[in-house]
Design a protein around this motif. Structure first.
Motif, mmCIF file in Angstrom:
data_model
loop_
_atom_site.group_PDB
_atom_site.id
_atom_site.type_symbol
_atom_site.label_atom_id
_atom_site.label_comp_id
_atom_site.label_asym_id
_atom_site.label_seq_id
_atom_site.Cartn_x
_atom_site.Cartn_y
_atom_site.Cartn_z
ATOM 1 N N ASP A 35 5.029 -0.383 4.157
ATOM 2 C CA ASP A 35 5.394 -0.474 2.746
ATOM 3 C C ASP A 35 5.999 0.809 2.196
ATOM 4 O O ASP A 35 6.798 0.767 1.255
ATOM 5 N N LEU A 36 5.585 1.954 2.718
ATOM 6 C CA LEU A 36 5.983 3.229 2.109
ATOM 7 C C LEU A 36 6.845 4.070 3.040
ATOM 8 O O LEU A 36 7.875 4.608 2.635
ATOM 9 N N LEU A 37 6.447 4.186 4.300
ATOM 10 C CA LEU A 37 7.084 5.174 5.174
ATOM 11 C C LEU A 37 8.330 4.656 5.869
ATOM 12 O O LEU A 37 9.127 5.434 6.368
ATOM 13 N N SER A 38 8.488 3.346 5.951
ATOM 14 C CA SER A 38 9.682 2.814 6.621
ATOM 15 C C SER A 38 10.265 1.690 5.795
ATOM 16 O O SER A 38 9.607 1.119 4.931
ATOM 17 N N ASN A 39 11.521 1.399 6.083
ATOM 18 C CA ASN A 39 12.180 0.226 5.505
ATOM 19 C C ASN A 39 12.272 -0.808 6.610
ATOM 20 O O ASN A 39 13.120 -0.703 7.501
ATOM 21 N N PRO A 40 11.398 -1.825 6.592
ATOM 22 C CA PRO A 40 11.313 -2.733 7.752
ATOM 23 C C PRO A 40 12.574 -3.558 7.993
ATOM 24 O O PRO A 40 12.702 -4.157 9.055
ATOM 25 N N VAL A 41 13.487 -3.570 7.035
ATOM 26 C CA VAL A 41 14.746 -4.297 7.255
ATOM 27 C C VAL A 41 15.606 -3.574 8.291
ATOM 28 O O VAL A 41 16.245 -4.206 9.133
ATOM 29 N N ILE A 42 15.602 -2.239 8.238
ATOM 30 C CA ILE A 42 16.498 -1.489 9.114
ATOM 31 C C ILE A 42 15.771 -0.526 10.047
ATOM 32 O O ILE A 42 16.401 0.112 10.886
ATOM 33 N N GLU A 43 14.436 -0.396 9.900
ATOM 34 C CA GLU A 43 13.734 0.616 10.689
ATOM 35 C C GLU A 43 12.505 0.032 11.386
ATOM 36 O O GLU A 43 11.878 -0.899 10.880
ATOM 37 N N ASP A 44 12.175 0.598 12.520
ATOM 38 C CA ASP A 44 10.914 0.321 13.213
ATOM 39 C C ASP A 44 10.018 1.544 13.071
ATOM 40 O O ASP A 44 10.499 2.662 12.877
ATOM 41 N N PHE A 45 8.706 1.344 13.204
ATOM 42 C CA PHE A 45 7.818 2.508 13.228
ATOM 43 C C PHE A 45 6.822 2.364 14.370
ATOM 44 O O PHE A 45 6.502 1.261 14.811
ATOM 45 N N GLN A 46 6.374 3.518 14.844
ATOM 46 C CA GLN A 46 5.329 3.575 15.867
ATOM 47 C C GLN A 46 4.284 4.576 15.404
ATOM 48 O O GLN A 46 4.626 5.643 14.890
ATOM 49 N N VAL A 47 3.002 4.232 15.603
ATOM 50 C CA VAL A 47 1.906 5.132 15.251
ATOM 51 C C VAL A 47 1.310 5.662 16.551
ATOM 52 O O VAL A 47 0.961 4.886 17.438
ATOM 53 N N VAL A 102 5.001 12.617 -0.008
ATOM 54 C CA VAL A 102 4.504 11.469 0.755
ATOM 55 C C VAL A 102 2.981 11.485 0.806
ATOM 56 O O VAL A 102 2.325 10.444 0.696
ATOM 57 N N ARG A 103 2.378 12.672 0.955
ATOM 58 C CA ARG A 103 0.925 12.768 0.957
ATOM 59 C C ARG A 103 0.345 12.233 -0.355
ATOM 60 O O ARG A 103 -0.580 11.412 -0.356
ATOM 61 N N ASP A 104 0.908 12.668 -1.489
ATOM 62 C CA ASP A 104 0.410 12.190 -2.779
ATOM 63 C C ASP A 104 0.570 10.682 -2.894
ATOM 64 O O ASP A 104 -0.328 9.987 -3.362
ATOM 65 N N ALA A 105 1.724 10.166 -2.439
ATOM 66 C CA ALA A 105 1.944 8.721 -2.533
ATOM 67 C C ALA A 105 0.940 7.972 -1.671
ATOM 68 O O ALA A 105 0.376 6.952 -2.086
ATOM 69 N N MET A 106 0.677 8.471 -0.462
ATOM 70 C CA MET A 106 -0.294 7.795 0.410
ATOM 71 C C MET A 106 -1.684 7.814 -0.213
ATOM 72 O O MET A 106 -2.424 6.832 -0.150
ATOM 73 N N GLN A 107 -2.042 8.958 -0.802
ATOM 74 C CA GLN A 107 -3.365 9.054 -1.433
ATOM 75 C C GLN A 107 -3.506 8.059 -2.576
ATOM 76 O O GLN A 107 -4.567 7.480 -2.788
ATOM 77 N N HIS A 108 -2.425 7.830 -3.299
ATOM 78 C CA HIS A 108 -2.486 6.895 -4.424
ATOM 79 C C HIS A 108 -2.361 5.447 -3.987
ATOM 80 O O HIS A 108 -2.640 4.538 -4.763
ATOM 81 N N LEU A 109 -1.895 5.219 -2.778
ATOM 82 C CA LEU A 109 -1.654 3.835 -2.339
ATOM 83 C C LEU A 109 -2.690 3.393 -1.314
ATOM 84 O O LEU A 109 -2.369 2.626 -0.399
ATOM 85 N N GLY A 110 -3.905 3.878 -1.428
ATOM 86 C CA GLY A 110 -4.972 3.301 -0.620
ATOM 87 C C GLY A 110 -5.435 4.121 0.561
ATOM 88 O O GLY A 110 -6.242 3.657 1.355
ATOM 89 N N MET A 111 -4.936 5.378 0.700
ATOM 90 C CA MET A 111 -5.442 6.220 1.787
ATOM 91 C C MET A 111 -5.857 7.587 1.250
ATOM 92 O O MET A 111 -5.227 8.604 1.564
ATOM 93 N N PRO A 112 -6.927 7.659 0.443
ATOM 94 C CA PRO A 112 -7.332 8.946 -0.139
ATOM 95 C C PRO A 112 -7.762 9.964 0.907
ATOM 96 O O PRO A 112 -7.868 11.154 0.603
ATOM 97 N N GLU A 113 -8.011 9.534 2.159
ATOM 98 C CA GLU A 113 -8.452 10.479 3.187
ATOM 99 C C GLU A 113 -7.311 11.248 3.835
ATOM 100 O O GLU A 113 -7.565 12.076 4.714
ATOM 101 N N VAL A 114 -6.078 11.033 3.409
ATOM 102 C CA VAL A 114 -4.958 11.794 3.967
ATOM 103 C C VAL A 114 -5.007 13.219 3.430
ATOM 104 O O VAL A 114 -5.074 13.441 2.227
ATOM 105 N N ARG A 115 -5.028 14.206 4.341
ATOM 106 C CA ARG A 115 -5.179 15.596 3.926
ATOM 107 C C ARG A 115 -3.828 16.289 3.811
ATOM 108 O O ARG A 115 -3.580 17.044 2.886
#
Lengths: 82, 82
Positions: free
Chosen positions: A63-75, B21-34
């Motif tokens: 939802d935030l880090l990638s645009n799934p229409v044009i990008e893939d992500f790997q964790v 991006v850290r602030d956005a992640m913290q606000h979007l359901g992952m407060p444990e992101v440092r």
């Protein structure tokens, strides 16, 4: 705990930035470079192993880090923490 | 042959994009992101194992793909081709 997320353009999507870097590399002493694709690399430091971390991280990547229409992500790095 | 290059901001350098991006992640359901630090990920396809490839690739990473004043780079995938 450190997790790396790699966001890359999908294979079917044009990557003009990558093409420019490929041309530059070919002209600067590496004519054997065939293609370059450029993505993003995110180093995420997370406090500790929290409940449901993997699912929530995957949701945020989509939802935030990638645009799934044009990008893939790997964790990377979640497996070792289990 | 595929080589991956990761370019990341040096630890001492401010990364405002990562902080956002850290602030956005913290606000979007992952407060444990440092912390989050954002770099570039390059997938480079090279024709074949050419002479002196590693040295030339490292030179190009330093001169073209990264800014050594504020960024570090790592080359992955060359070891397996040796």
């Amino acid at each position: 705990m450190k997790v790396n997320v790699v966001v890359t353009p999908k294979a079917a999507v044009l990557d003009p930035q990558g093409a420019a870097v490929r041309d530059a590399m070919q002209h600067l002493g590496m004519p054997e470079v065939r293609s370059v694709r450029i993505g993003k690399f995110l180093e995420i430091e997370i406090d500790e192993k929290a409940a449901n971390l993997e699912a929530r991280l995957n949701d945020l990547c989509r939802d935030l880090l990638s645009n799934p229409v044009i990008e893939d992500f790997q964790v990377h790095g979640l497996e070792s923490a289990k």
